[in-house]
Write an enzyme that holds these catalytic residues in place. Sequence first.
Site, PDB file in Angstrom:
ATOM      1  N   HIS A 191       0.828  -1.205   0.000  1.00  0.00           N
ATOM      2  CA  HIS A 191       0.000   0.000   0.000  1.00  0.00           C
ATOM      3  C   HIS A 191       0.864   1.258   0.000  1.00  0.00           C
ATOM      4  O   HIS A 191       0.610   2.195  -0.786  1.00  0.00           O
ATOM      5  CB  HIS A 191      -0.913   0.015   1.227  1.00  0.00           C
ATOM      6  N   GLU A 192       1.874   1.305   0.859  1.00  0.00           N
ATOM      7  CA  GLU A 192       2.732   2.486   0.911  1.00  0.00           C
ATOM      8  C   GLU A 192       3.505   2.664  -0.391  1.00  0.00           C
ATOM      9  O   GLU A 192       3.720   3.794  -0.846  1.00  0.00           O
ATOM     10  CB  GLU A 192       3.689   2.396   2.107  1.00  0.00           C
TER      11      GLU A 192
ATOM     12  N   HIS B 244       1.600   4.521  -2.977  1.00  0.00           N
ATOM     13  CA  HIS B 244       1.741   5.979  -2.960  1.00  0.00           C
ATOM     14  C   HIS B 244       2.958   6.422  -3.766  1.00  0.00           C
ATOM     15  O   HIS B 244       2.927   7.464  -4.437  1.00  0.00           O
ATOM     16  CB  HIS B 244       1.851   6.486  -1.529  1.00  0.00           C
TER      17      HIS B 244
ATOM     18  N   HIS C 271       3.090   8.915  -6.927  1.00  0.00           N
ATOM     19  CA  HIS C 271       3.999  10.052  -7.019  1.00  0.00           C
ATOM     20  C   HIS C 271       4.724  10.055  -8.365  1.00  0.00           C
ATOM     21  O   HIS C 271       4.825  11.095  -9.038  1.00  0.00           O
ATOM     22  CB  HIS C 271       5.016  10.005  -5.880  1.00  0.00           C
TER      23      HIS C 271
END
Length: 236
Positions: A96-97, A100, A104
Amino acid sequence: MGGLIVIGLVFMAIGMFVQWRLKSKFTEYSQVGLMNGMSGAEIATQMLRDNGIYDVRITQVEGMLTDHYNPTDKTVNLSADVYHGRSVSSAAVAAHECGHAVQHKMAYAPLQMRSALVPVVQVCSNILNIFNMGMLFIGGFIFYNQGIVSTTLLTILVVANLGVTLFSLITLPVEFDASRRALAWVEQRGVVNRNEYDMAKDALWWAAMTYVVAALGALANLLYYASLLLGRRSDD
């Protein structure tokens, strides 16, 4: 101000339930080891490489459920249990991280908007914190009923709540999209089997619900202050 207290208590109760459910899910799934035996750090590294990302560092941070991606210094920050863990929970959080980080790289619009709003929401949050502390100090609801809270102050509070609400609402697509990317990748890459996939999806769903509750709470506060402002102006 009585209505504000009711709103606060309702969403506090809902938030506590969701947080409890989230922690129980992550605790449960942290006991389920991945069939492939990969750690959270290894999963994060692989997902970043598969998406052509080589300028993002993976670091370890203290605490539980403190995992986050920092677009400013391009770091995926994983808690110790996730960084070293080889469970369904660690796989879900790490992916999940990294979702991100992929956002980006792709200049995902909601993430860019949320990043741009960070300074604004910090100012708005400070205004609301100062107001709430002041109202507690002077016996808030009594003085409000006596008209001490002016139309100007109510306008400031509406604007501050609007900033917090916009940030909370923009956060929703950012978090749901990161989870979608994470689940798609772990399934396609074979990081999880069918049962593990279902558990990872369940864990990330409860994580997303914390943001949903926060957004609904912020919206409720905004509508409350907006109704007070409209009522005050109609009385003037």
